[in-house]
Design a protein around this motif. Structure first.
Motif, PDB file in Angstrom:
ATOM      1  N   LEU A  67       0.847  -0.781  -0.230  1.00 35.46           N
ATOM      2  CA  LEU A  67       0.174  -0.100  -0.225  1.00 35.46           C
ATOM      3  C   LEU A  67       0.875   1.524  -0.056  1.00 35.46           C
ATOM      4  CD1 LEU A  67      -3.583   0.805   0.263  1.00 35.46           C
ATOM      5  CD2 LEU A  67      -2.597   1.257   2.663  1.00 35.46           C
ATOM      6  N   ILE A  68       0.583   2.288  -1.046  1.00 35.31           N
ATOM      7  CA  ILE A  68       1.618   3.159  -0.745  1.00 35.31           C
ATOM      8  C   ILE A  68       0.810   4.732  -0.835  1.00 35.31           C
ATOM      9  CG2 ILE A  68       2.973   4.824  -3.479  1.00 35.31           C
ATOM     10  CD1 ILE A  68       3.640   1.661  -4.111  1.00 35.31           C
ATOM     11  N   ASN A  69       1.308   5.285  -0.299  1.00 30.68           N
ATOM     12  CA  ASN A  69       0.626   7.031  -0.034  1.00 30.68           C
ATOM     13  C   ASN A  69       1.420   7.926  -0.204  1.00 30.68           C
ATOM     14  OD1 ASN A  69      -0.732   9.038   0.789  1.00 30.68           O
ATOM     15  ND2 ASN A  69      -0.902   8.545   2.876  1.00 30.68           N
ATOM     16  N   PRO A  70       1.187   8.536  -1.960  1.00 28.38           N
ATOM     17  CA  PRO A  70       2.073   9.806  -1.995  1.00 28.38           C
ATOM     18  C   PRO A  70       2.308  10.412  -0.995  1.00 28.38           C
ATOM     19  CG  PRO A  70       1.053   8.382  -4.113  1.00 28.38           C
ATOM     20  CD  PRO A  70       0.530   7.908  -2.459  1.00 28.38           C
ATOM     21  N   ALA A  71       3.709  11.149  -1.278  1.00 25.15           N
ATOM     22  CA  ALA A  71       4.285  12.368  -0.863  1.00 25.15           C
ATOM     23  C   ALA A  71       2.275  13.298  -1.415  1.00 25.15           C
ATOM     24  CB  ALA A  71       5.277  12.838  -0.837  1.00 25.15           C
ATOM     25  N   ARG A  72       2.604  13.166  -2.544  1.00 23.67           N
ATOM     26  CA  ARG A  72       1.428  14.306  -2.669  1.00 23.67           C
ATOM     27  C   ARG A  72      -0.108  14.647  -1.868  1.00 23.67           C
ATOM     28  NH1 ARG A  72       1.916  10.798  -6.421  1.00 23.67           N
ATOM     29  NH2 ARG A  72      -0.336   9.854  -7.001  1.00 23.67           N
ATOM     30  N   ASN A  73      -0.085  13.542  -1.468  1.00 25.86           N
ATOM     31  CA  ASN A  73      -1.492  13.267  -0.721  1.00 25.86           C
ATOM     32  C   ASN A  73      -1.322  14.347   0.825  1.00 25.86           C
ATOM     33  OD1 ASN A  73      -2.790  11.306  -2.595  1.00 25.86           O
ATOM     34  ND2 ASN A  73      -2.292   9.882  -1.393  1.00 25.86           N
ATOM     35  N   MET A  74      -2.115  14.465   0.764  1.00 24.06           N
ATOM     36  CA  MET A  74      -2.336  15.385   2.707  1.00 24.06           C
ATOM     37  C   MET A  74      -3.193  14.022   3.995  1.00 24.06           C
ATOM     38  SD  MET A  74      -5.122  18.428   0.953  1.00 24.06           S
ATOM     39  CE  MET A  74      -4.690  19.896   2.571  1.00 24.06           C
ATOM     40  N   LEU A  75      -3.357  13.365   2.893  1.00 29.01           N
ATOM     41  CA  LEU A  75      -4.039  12.365   4.755  1.00 29.01           C
ATOM     42  C   LEU A  75      -3.303  11.020   4.798  1.00 29.01           C
ATOM     43  CD1 LEU A  75      -7.190  13.331   3.898  1.00 29.01           C
ATOM     44  CD2 LEU A  75      -6.319  13.654   5.745  1.00 29.01           C
ATOM     45  N   GLN A  76      -3.594  10.612   5.733  1.00 31.56           N
ATOM     46  CA  GLN A  76      -2.706   9.291   6.201  1.00 31.56           C
ATOM     47  C   GLN A  76      -4.347   8.758   5.916  1.00 31.56           C
ATOM     48  OE1 GLN A  76      -2.779   8.995  10.599  1.00 31.56           O
ATOM     49  NE2 GLN A  76      -0.316   8.852  10.579  1.00 31.56           N
ATOM     50  N   HIS A  77      -3.963   7.577   5.487  1.00 29.33           N
ATOM     51  CA  HIS A  77      -5.009   6.103   5.019  1.00 29.33           C
ATOM     52  C   HIS A  77      -4.408   5.243   5.494  1.00 29.33           C
ATOM     53  CE1 HIS A  77      -7.170   9.098   2.072  1.00 29.33           C
ATOM     54  NE2 HIS A  77      -5.217   9.243   2.161  1.00 29.33           N
ATOM     55  N   ASN A  78      -5.230   3.567   5.212  1.00 33.06           N
ATOM     56  CA  ASN A  78      -4.700   2.480   5.531  1.00 33.06           C
ATOM     57  C   ASN A  78      -6.381   1.259   5.078  1.00 33.06           C
ATOM     58  OD1 ASN A  78      -7.523   2.531   7.332  1.00 33.06           O
ATOM     59  ND2 ASN A  78      -6.431   2.282   8.895  1.00 33.06           N
ATOM     60  N   ASN A 112       1.200   7.250   6.637  1.00 36.12           N
ATOM     61  CA  ASN A 112       1.603   8.866   6.412  1.00 36.12           C
ATOM     62  C   ASN A 112       1.759   9.198   4.654  1.00 36.12           C
ATOM     63  OD1 ASN A 112       1.431  10.058   8.867  1.00 36.12           O
ATOM     64  ND2 ASN A 112       3.497   8.933   8.995  1.00 36.12           N
ATOM     65  N   PRO A 113       1.759  10.640   4.210  1.00 37.22           N
ATOM     66  CA  PRO A 113       2.271  10.750   2.853  1.00 37.22           C
ATOM     67  C   PRO A 113       3.893  10.337   2.561  1.00 37.22           C
ATOM     68  CG  PRO A 113       0.332  12.360   3.634  1.00 37.22           C
ATOM     69  CD  PRO A 113       0.586  11.821   4.648  1.00 37.22           C
ATOM     70  N   GLY A 114       3.968   9.764   2.123  1.00 43.86           N
ATOM     71  CA  GLY A 114       5.155   9.986   1.866  1.00 43.86           C
ATOM     72  C   GLY A 114       5.318   8.616   1.951  1.00 43.86           C
ATOM     73  N   GLU A 115       5.112   7.382   2.304  1.00 41.27           N
ATOM     74  CA  GLU A 115       4.736   6.143   3.254  1.00 41.27           C
ATOM     75  C   GLU A 115       4.262   4.892   2.215  1.00 41.27           C
ATOM     76  OE1 GLU A 115       5.668   7.483   7.536  1.00 41.27           O
ATOM     77  OE2 GLU A 115       3.886   6.025   6.962  1.00 41.27           O
ATOM     78  N   LYS A 116       5.428   3.857   2.702  1.00 41.65           N
ATOM     79  CA  LYS A 116       4.313   2.533   2.063  1.00 41.65           C
ATOM     80  C   LYS A 116       4.762   1.323   2.589  1.00 41.65           C
ATOM     81  CE  LYS A 116       8.353   0.474  -0.330  1.00 41.65           C
ATOM     82  NZ  LYS A 116       8.593   0.868  -1.713  1.00 41.65           N
ATOM     83  N   THR A 117       3.701   0.645   2.838  1.00 41.71           N
ATOM     84  CA  THR A 117       3.629  -0.649   3.854  1.00 41.71           C
ATOM     85  C   THR A 117       2.948  -1.588   3.425  1.00 41.71           C
ATOM     86  OG1 THR A 117       3.133  -1.163   5.974  1.00 41.71           O
ATOM     87  CG2 THR A 117       1.342  -0.535   4.851  1.00 41.71           C
TER      88      THR A 117
END
Length: 372
Positions: free
Chosen positions: A114-125, A144-149
């Motif tokens: 799961l990838i949350n690009p740095a351009r996003n504003m919000l945390q997701h799961n 967080n934005p800019g993270e992946k898991t």
């Protein structure tokens, strides 16, 4: 832990901040302490996700022993035109509403990056209703934005299951109502079977995700448009809490599955319709057809219902219906709350090619003027 852009959202950031911190603490509390599972002997296969209503390549019957099935999914926050002049600040899995459907077999392992690009504003799961433990994976996938898991879980139960974003508190309904809902289909290893236990196959599978949107209006009754998802939060929350949607749609927008985007089939083909709803109950109906076999609860270990005219999908679930098309023509697949289907957008079309059968239906007398 605040996202790097939390300060930009104004009221949304203020509302989100304690929830983000709580979610982050929950993630830390759920850090696994057991030894890693040894799955080194299992075969790995990577599947490329595709946008609904289509579904990635898969086998209907498992080809052998359980496998680790790898998926990669990117979170995309973007504006979506739901209808002419009505824009949603959407939150999506892989850029589509609904999120793409994943297909595995029972006892396979799902491994999601799961990838949350740095351009996003919000945390997701992601909360997988098909998974066991850790809030369906939600406690282990908060990014967080800019993270992946990377999350892996064993698909222990067959059926169709919803997955959705669930970052905590009022962020949960907001993210779901903004489009962050998808489905995973876990097929029995031997494939589907009918009410007598006989094998059943499908020629096509279509995934229809139903969403309700809550797009705010201004004092003149015009839909409001926002610069980003954070700016939209306070007004959207107020509309959401009124529980009256502005739109009820299939696959993200009014007309997403009609006209030149209509689904297609041929006479004699068996089509599996998978239908999800993240929040509200719905009642799918195929006008001019039926549900030959319907797994209304979405669970393939249960005996399917037969010959249904309309079936019921509970909010927060997905179901499946199989139909063999017997006549050509244009079919409407609708939410049979017809107000929502016709006025708010919950309609899809299926264009079916083939030869007409007058034994099933015949126009005996064409409309003619009545002479008094």
């Amino acid at each position: 832990m605040l996202t790097r852009r939390a300060a930009l959202f104004g009221a949304a950031g203020i509302a989100a901040a304690p929830l983000i911190a709580t979610a982050a603490k929950a993630e830390e509390a759920m850090t696994p302490v057991a030894a890693p599972a040894d799955l080194s002997k299992l075969k790995r296969i990577k599947r490329e996700l595709v946008a609904p209503p289509f579904v990635h390549e898969h086998e209907q019957v498992a080809p052998g022993d359980p496998r680790i099935v790898e998926f990669e999914m990117e979170i995309v926050e973007k504006e979506i035109e739901v209808d002419r002049g009505a824009y949603l600040q959407g939150m999506t899995f892989n850029g589509s509403i609904p999120g793409p459907m994943m297909v595995v077999h029972q006892d396979d392992y799902v491994e999601l990056t799961l990838i949350n690009p740095a351009r996003n504003m919000l945390q997701h799961n992601v909360d997988f209703h098909a998974a066991t433990g850790g809030l369906g994976g939600g406690a282990l996938t908060l990014v967080n934005p800019g993270e992946k898991t990377v999350l892996r879980f064993k698909a222990t139960r067959s059926g169709t299951f919803v997955y959705h974003c669930a970052p905590g508190g009022p962020m949960i309904p907001w993210h779901v109502a903004a489009g962050m809902v998808g489905t995973i289909m876990v097929l029995p290893r031997e494939g589907l079977s009918d009410h007598k236990g006989r094998p059943v196959t499908y020629d096509r599978v279509y995934y229809i995700g139903e969403n309700e949107f809550y797009i705010p209006k201004d004092e003149k009754g015009n839909y409001k448009r926002y610069a980003d998802v954070g700016e939209s939060y306070p007004d959207t929350e107020e509309v959401m809490n009124g529980l009256i949607p502005s739109h009820v749609v299939f696959n993200g927008a009014v007309g997403a599955l009609t006209g030149d985007k209509a689904l297609t089939a041929k006479v004699g083909e068996k089509v599996l319709f998978v239908h999800s709803q993240g929040n509200r109950d719905t009642r799918p109906h195929l006008i001019g057809g039926h549900g030959d076999l319907v797994w209304e609860h979405g669970k393939f270990s249960n005996v399917p219902d037969r010959d249904l005219e309309t079936w019921f999908i509970r909010g927060g679930s997905a179901g499946a219906a199989l139909y063999e098309f017997l006549q050509p023509g244009l079919y409407a697949y609708v939410n049979h709350n017809l107000i929502e289907a016709v006025n708010l957008g919950a309609t899809a079309h299926v264009k079916v090619e083939g030869a007409w059968n007058n034994d099933l239906m015949e126009q005996v007398v064409a409309p003619t003027e009545m002479i008094s």
